[in-house]
Design an enzyme around this catalytic site. Sequence first.
Site, mmCIF file in Angstrom:
data_model
loop_
_atom_site.group_PDB
_atom_site.id
_atom_site.type_symbol
_atom_site.label_atom_id
_atom_site.label_comp_id
_atom_site.label_asym_id
_atom_site.label_seq_id
_atom_site.Cartn_x
_atom_site.Cartn_y
_atom_site.Cartn_z
ATOM 1 N N ASP A 139 0.723 -0.849 -0.174
ATOM 2 C CA ASP A 139 -0.140 0.101 0.395
ATOM 3 C C ASP A 139 0.517 0.964 -0.256
ATOM 4 O O ASP A 139 1.830 0.772 0.153
ATOM 5 C CB ASP A 139 -1.394 -0.330 1.245
ATOM 6 C CG ASP A 139 -0.643 0.320 2.571
ATOM 7 O OD1 ASP A 139 1.056 -0.475 2.495
ATOM 8 O OD2 ASP A 139 -1.373 0.526 3.520
ATOM 9 N N TYR A 158 3.535 4.555 0.610
ATOM 10 C CA TYR A 158 3.749 4.840 1.788
ATOM 11 C C TYR A 158 2.917 5.862 2.243
ATOM 12 O O TYR A 158 2.079 6.981 2.157
ATOM 13 C CB TYR A 158 4.677 6.004 1.025
ATOM 14 C CG TYR A 158 6.064 5.386 0.350
ATOM 15 C CD1 TYR A 158 6.706 4.193 1.605
ATOM 16 C CD2 TYR A 158 6.246 6.186 -0.928
ATOM 17 C CE1 TYR A 158 7.591 3.698 0.371
ATOM 18 C CE2 TYR A 158 7.573 5.716 -1.110
ATOM 19 C CZ TYR A 158 7.879 3.657 -0.828
ATOM 20 O OH TYR A 158 9.216 3.258 -1.633
ATOM 21 N N PHE A 178 6.473 2.455 -5.337
ATOM 22 C CA PHE A 178 7.511 2.298 -4.561
ATOM 23 C C PHE A 178 8.106 3.354 -4.980
ATOM 24 O O PHE A 178 9.417 3.988 -3.822
ATOM 25 C CB PHE A 178 8.499 1.044 -5.533
ATOM 26 C CG PHE A 178 8.570 -0.557 -4.732
ATOM 27 C CD1 PHE A 178 9.082 -0.816 -3.108
ATOM 28 C CD2 PHE A 178 7.301 -0.911 -5.066
ATOM 29 C CE1 PHE A 178 8.811 -1.705 -2.565
ATOM 30 C CE2 PHE A 178 7.191 -2.162 -4.679
ATOM 31 C CZ PHE A 178 7.778 -2.960 -3.300
ATOM 32 N N HIS A 209 10.713 -9.178 0.271
ATOM 33 C CA HIS A 209 10.855 -7.403 0.051
ATOM 34 C C HIS A 209 12.047 -6.553 0.641
ATOM 35 O O HIS A 209 12.847 -7.093 1.091
ATOM 36 C CB HIS A 209 9.779 -7.138 1.162
ATOM 37 C CG HIS A 209 8.999 -5.172 1.139
ATOM 38 N ND1 HIS A 209 9.890 -4.833 1.678
ATOM 39 C CD2 HIS A 209 8.312 -5.438 0.022
ATOM 40 C CE1 HIS A 209 9.025 -3.902 1.003
ATOM 41 N NE2 HIS A 209 8.030 -4.040 0.386
#
Length: 261
Positions: free
Chosen positions: A95, A97, A108, A222
């Site tokens: 989701d 930031y 990202f 991740h």
Amino acid sequence: MPTSDSLDSDALFELEPAVTQSAGFAELARRPLRELVAADWAEALAPVEGKLRDVLAFLGREVAEGHEVLPPPSNVLRAFGQPLADVRVLIVGQDPYPTPGHAVGLSFAVDGATRPIPRSLANIYKELEADLGLPPRVHGDLRGWAEQGVLLLNRVLSVRAGEAGSHRNKGWEAITAAAISAVADRVTADGSPAPLVAILWGRDAGTVLPLLGSTPVISSAHPSPLSASRGFFGSRPFSHANTLLREQGGGTVDWELPPLP
């Protein structure tokens, strides 16, 4: 809470962004789908149009109740601004930031002026340098990837400021699942699958595997500082993606970003 009589001009000025944001999400919920996303995305997302409008209306209510929603209305559907037909690489995030000013509607990525960049993105740049020898950038503007057909798609497209994961299970998952299926189901004129590589970082991203069919998948831990050393570093996703694209006749992605946005 102050009454209207106690609101001076400065207080009214402070309220304007929230009022504008609320009106913006409510307006998006009423606009034709083709005005919100690229034309072929509008066709692909038509089956979940009602759910999309419900989520946008929910965001309007969130703001009306005093919550700051990220990203702003102008960017919440940004991932669908580039044509569906141009997608060659899918990078799935979680989701947005939750830090105000960071979320820009592409997984990202952050606004080009944001300093310092988020640590997950810094780790992505470290792996990009180790993989392809490309220098890390001080900015987080990933438009250069998106414009080459890299779909930077979060599973959930909004969040309350300061509350990571706060908009999960509010309806976004059905919409992004439909989007991922649409990307994976494309075919060329001869009926063969359209060139596509999926890059899945972390367990959350891995949940979309059933939607991808025969799409080649690159998966690893991740890039978060909590997990990057457990399989993300050394995974070489960028060179592997280009190899898989070439094998499908899909060309390659130039992963090098400009020094400044």
